[in-house]
Scaffold this motif. Sequence first.
Motif, PDB file in Angstrom:
ATOM      1  N   ASP A 283     -24.481 -12.752  25.718  1.00 29.55           N
ATOM      2  CA  ASP A 283     -25.779 -12.265  25.259  1.00 29.55           C
ATOM      3  C   ASP A 283     -25.877 -10.741  25.224  1.00 29.55           C
ATOM      4  OD1 ASP A 283     -26.780 -14.874  24.955  1.00 29.55           O
ATOM      5  OD2 ASP A 283     -27.287 -14.987  27.093  1.00 29.55           O
ATOM      6  N   TRP A 284     -24.806 -10.064  25.632  1.00 28.76           N
ATOM      7  CA  TRP A 284     -24.809  -8.599  25.625  1.00 28.76           C
ATOM      8  C   TRP A 284     -24.334  -8.100  24.247  1.00 28.76           C
ATOM      9  CZ3 TRP A 284     -24.516  -5.063  30.209  1.00 28.76           C
ATOM     10  CH2 TRP A 284     -24.919  -5.673  31.391  1.00 28.76           C
ATOM     11  N   PRO A 285     -24.880  -7.003  23.759  1.00 28.76           N
ATOM     12  CA  PRO A 285     -24.328  -6.401  22.535  1.00 28.76           C
ATOM     13  C   PRO A 285     -22.981  -5.766  22.852  1.00 28.76           C
ATOM     14  CG  PRO A 285     -26.007  -4.969  23.455  1.00 28.76           C
ATOM     15  CD  PRO A 285     -26.042  -6.245  24.280  1.00 28.76           C
ATOM     16  N   THR A 286     -22.099  -5.750  21.884  1.00 27.36           N
ATOM     17  CA  THR A 286     -20.764  -5.192  22.106  1.00 27.36           C
ATOM     18  C   THR A 286     -20.408  -4.186  21.017  1.00 27.36           C
ATOM     19  OG1 THR A 286     -19.655  -6.938  20.849  1.00 27.36           O
ATOM     20  CG2 THR A 286     -19.988  -7.323  23.221  1.00 27.36           C
ATOM     21  N   VAL A 287     -19.457  -3.331  21.355  1.00 23.91           N
ATOM     22  CA  VAL A 287     -18.815  -2.456  20.367  1.00 23.91           C
ATOM     23  C   VAL A 287     -17.314  -2.656  20.552  1.00 23.91           C
ATOM     24  CG1 VAL A 287     -20.694  -0.782  20.333  1.00 23.91           C
ATOM     25  CG2 VAL A 287     -18.804  -0.457  21.917  1.00 23.91           C
TER      26      VAL A 287
ATOM     27  N   THR B 245     -19.176 -10.770  18.354  1.00 24.66           N
ATOM     28  CA  THR B 245     -19.419 -10.083  17.086  1.00 24.66           C
ATOM     29  C   THR B 245     -19.993  -8.710  17.400  1.00 24.66           C
ATOM     30  OG1 THR B 245     -19.883 -12.180  15.974  1.00 24.66           O
ATOM     31  CG2 THR B 245     -20.617 -10.156  14.870  1.00 24.66           C
ATOM     32  N   PRO B 246     -19.192  -7.663  17.299  1.00 28.86           N
ATOM     33  CA  PRO B 246     -19.665  -6.336  17.702  1.00 28.86           C
ATOM     34  C   PRO B 246     -20.748  -5.785  16.778  1.00 28.86           C
ATOM     35  CG  PRO B 246     -17.516  -6.176  16.652  1.00 28.86           C
ATOM     36  CD  PRO B 246     -17.795  -7.628  16.807  1.00 28.86           C
ATOM     37  N   ARG B 247     -21.665  -5.082  17.369  1.00 31.05           N
ATOM     38  CA  ARG B 247     -22.688  -4.390  16.563  1.00 31.05           C
ATOM     39  C   ARG B 247     -22.062  -3.191  15.847  1.00 31.05           C
ATOM     40  NH1 ARG B 247     -27.690  -2.579  19.744  1.00 31.05           N
ATOM     41  NH2 ARG B 247     -28.379  -2.217  17.594  1.00 31.05           N
ATOM     42  N   LEU B 248     -20.963  -2.695  16.416  1.00 33.78           N
ATOM     43  CA  LEU B 248     -20.289  -1.535  15.830  1.00 33.78           C
ATOM     44  C   LEU B 248     -18.792  -1.686  16.073  1.00 33.78           C
ATOM     45  CD1 LEU B 248     -20.429   1.353  14.578  1.00 33.78           C
ATOM     46  CD2 LEU B 248     -20.633   2.238  16.909  1.00 33.78           C
ATOM     47  N   ALA B 249     -18.016  -1.522  15.026  1.00 34.96           N
ATOM     48  CA  ALA B 249     -16.556  -1.569  15.140  1.00 34.96           C
ATOM     49  C   ALA B 249     -15.973  -0.384  14.378  1.00 34.96           C
ATOM     50  CB  ALA B 249     -16.005  -2.877  14.584  1.00 34.96           C
ATOM     51  N   MET B 250     -15.025   0.302  15.015  1.00 37.31           N
ATOM     52  CA  MET B 250     -14.394   1.458  14.362  1.00 37.31           C
ATOM     53  C   MET B 250     -13.018   1.684  14.951  1.00 37.31           C
ATOM     54  SD  MET B 250     -16.612   4.610  15.967  1.00 37.31           S
ATOM     55  CE  MET B 250     -18.165   3.881  15.491  1.00 37.31           C
ATOM     56  N   ASP B 251     -12.200   2.390  14.205  1.00 40.38           N
ATOM     57  CA  ASP B 251     -10.818   2.618  14.605  1.00 40.38           C
ATOM     58  C   ASP B 251     -10.663   3.990  15.251  1.00 40.38           C
ATOM     59  OD1 ASP B 251      -8.134   2.158  14.926  1.00 40.38           O
ATOM     60  OD2 ASP B 251      -7.589   2.781  12.915  1.00 40.38           O
ATOM     61  N   ASP B 252     -11.516   4.276  16.233  1.00 42.14           N
ATOM     62  CA  ASP B 252     -11.461   5.582  16.893  1.00 42.14           C
ATOM     63  C   ASP B 252     -12.064   5.454  18.284  1.00 42.14           C
ATOM     64  OD1 ASP B 252     -11.145   8.452  17.169  1.00 42.14           O
ATOM     65  OD2 ASP B 252     -13.320   8.561  16.917  1.00 42.14           O
ATOM     66  N   LEU B 253     -11.242   5.631  19.299  1.00 45.62           N
ATOM     67  CA  LEU B 253     -11.700   5.457  20.676  1.00 45.62           C
ATOM     68  C   LEU B 253     -12.777   6.464  21.066  1.00 45.62           C
ATOM     69  CD1 LEU B 253      -8.348   4.764  22.576  1.00 45.62           C
ATOM     70  CD2 LEU B 253     -10.250   3.176  22.231  1.00 45.62           C
TER      71      LEU B 253
ATOM     72  N   VAL C 228     -20.754   3.721  23.433  1.00 46.45           N
ATOM     73  CA  VAL C 228     -21.007   3.085  24.727  1.00 46.45           C
ATOM     74  C   VAL C 228     -21.909   3.970  25.585  1.00 46.45           C
ATOM     75  CG1 VAL C 228     -19.940   2.198  26.832  1.00 46.45           C
ATOM     76  CG2 VAL C 228     -18.823   1.858  24.643  1.00 46.45           C
ATOM     77  N   LEU C 229     -21.633   5.268  25.609  1.00 42.80           N
ATOM     78  CA  LEU C 229     -22.480   6.189  26.368  1.00 42.80           C
ATOM     79  C   LEU C 229     -23.920   6.171  25.868  1.00 42.80           C
ATOM     80  CD1 LEU C 229     -20.043   9.249  26.632  1.00 42.80           C
ATOM     81  CD2 LEU C 229     -20.890   7.873  28.552  1.00 42.80           C
ATOM     82  N   SER C 230     -24.088   5.912  24.581  1.00 48.32           N
ATOM     83  CA  SER C 230     -25.430   5.876  23.984  1.00 48.32           C
ATOM     84  C   SER C 230     -26.136   4.554  24.240  1.00 48.32           C
ATOM     85  CB  SER C 230     -25.336   6.130  22.476  1.00 48.32           C
ATOM     86  OG  SER C 230     -24.750   7.387  22.213  1.00 48.32           O
ATOM     87  N   GLY C 231     -25.417   3.583  24.821  1.00 49.00           N
ATOM     88  CA  GLY C 231     -26.045   2.307  25.127  1.00 49.00           C
ATOM     89  C   GLY C 231     -26.012   1.304  24.002  1.00 49.00           C
ATOM     90  N   VAL C 232     -25.150   1.515  22.997  1.00 49.27           N
ATOM     91  CA  VAL C 232     -25.099   0.593  21.864  1.00 49.27           C
ATOM     92  C   VAL C 232     -24.589  -0.776  22.307  1.00 49.27           C
ATOM     93  CG1 VAL C 232     -24.069   0.141  19.604  1.00 49.27           C
ATOM     94  CG2 VAL C 232     -24.790   2.461  20.222  1.00 49.27           C
ATOM     95  N   GLY C 233     -23.599  -0.811  23.209  1.00 48.62           N
ATOM     96  CA  GLY C 233     -23.071  -2.095  23.640  1.00 48.62           C
ATOM     97  C   GLY C 233     -21.985  -1.957  24.682  1.00 48.62           C
ATOM     98  N   VAL C 234     -21.499  -3.096  25.161  1.00 44.52           N
ATOM     99  CA  VAL C 234     -20.368  -3.146  26.080  1.00 44.52           C
ATOM    100  C   VAL C 234     -19.090  -2.897  25.281  1.00 44.52           C
ATOM    101  CG1 VAL C 234     -19.104  -4.579  27.734  1.00 44.52           C
ATOM    102  CG2 VAL C 234     -21.571  -4.873  27.448  1.00 44.52           C
TER     103      VAL C 234
END
Length: 307
Positions: free
Chosen positions: A191-195, A221-229, A236-242
């Motif tokens: 139930d947690w949002p993820t990135v 299903t991530p709310r945000l996916a990108m190819d850059d750590l 993650v610091l902004s609280g978008v997701g785990v």
Amino acid sequence: MDAISDLNDLRLFAEVVERGSFTAAARSLGLQTSKLSRRVRALEEELGVRLLNRTSRRLSLTETGRQFHQHCLALVAESRAAKELIDRTRSEPQGTVRISCPLGLLSLGIADIVSRYVQENSQVQVLVDATNRRVDVIEEGLDFAIRVRLPPLENTDLAVRQLGRSTLILVASPALALKHEAPASLASLIDWPTVSMADKSERHVWHLTDANGQTASITHTPRLAMDDLASLRVAVLSGVGVALLPKEFVTADIRAGRLIRLLPDLSTTPALVHAIFPTRRGMVPAVRLLLDALVIGLGSVDGIDVI
């Protein structure tokens, strides 16, 4: 006219002129006098001109031979200079080193290690291709490429040097954690949002292992996916997701309270940080010492395990 068939004959001819006789030149070169004489005569026949006037007592250059000798001396000098260059390259770090490295690893300390290495080795230039794509070290003319892969490493004809181990852990911002009940298991994160790191298949699965070797997986299903750590860390610091991020990438944030670690008993199988390169044979000091510097430097990065 085509090039001379055997450029070594020019060196033999120059040695004869310098020594003043076939006998002295043959002794210097470690050849039989008769063989040396045949080689010079064959050179004259190939060129279609006489280079030397021979008598029973002495040798002398023809006018054409004198001009030709100057070119031979230049060739011998260039040959010696080329050999000296190789000798210097093999004896001390110098020249250009071309490497490839993932963006995330550069920001985790490799950029600092390379910078120190360049400062300490003033005769070395390092060219870094900062990219997350899979590179071909041979096709792209790289001295080595740094990769992070789960073991076992794929079979390859390339040489491999292991630099360290990297583990992924689950992290979230304190603000996000306040909005959810503390997870008791990996499944409770559903139930947690993820990135997450981008995946071409668009199927995102986390596989983690506990201290007893028991594995658990979760499809999300991530709310945000990108190819850059680095960008994922910002999210993650902004609280978008785990997120599941390299331990060394977030250790400082956890200590400072900017992030918290979720399910601390779980982590991924350690991935191998390693360098791949064409061959160990003939590796020049500039490349070998940079690899040594990476092993030492990564050993001091908090979160990376030394092999």
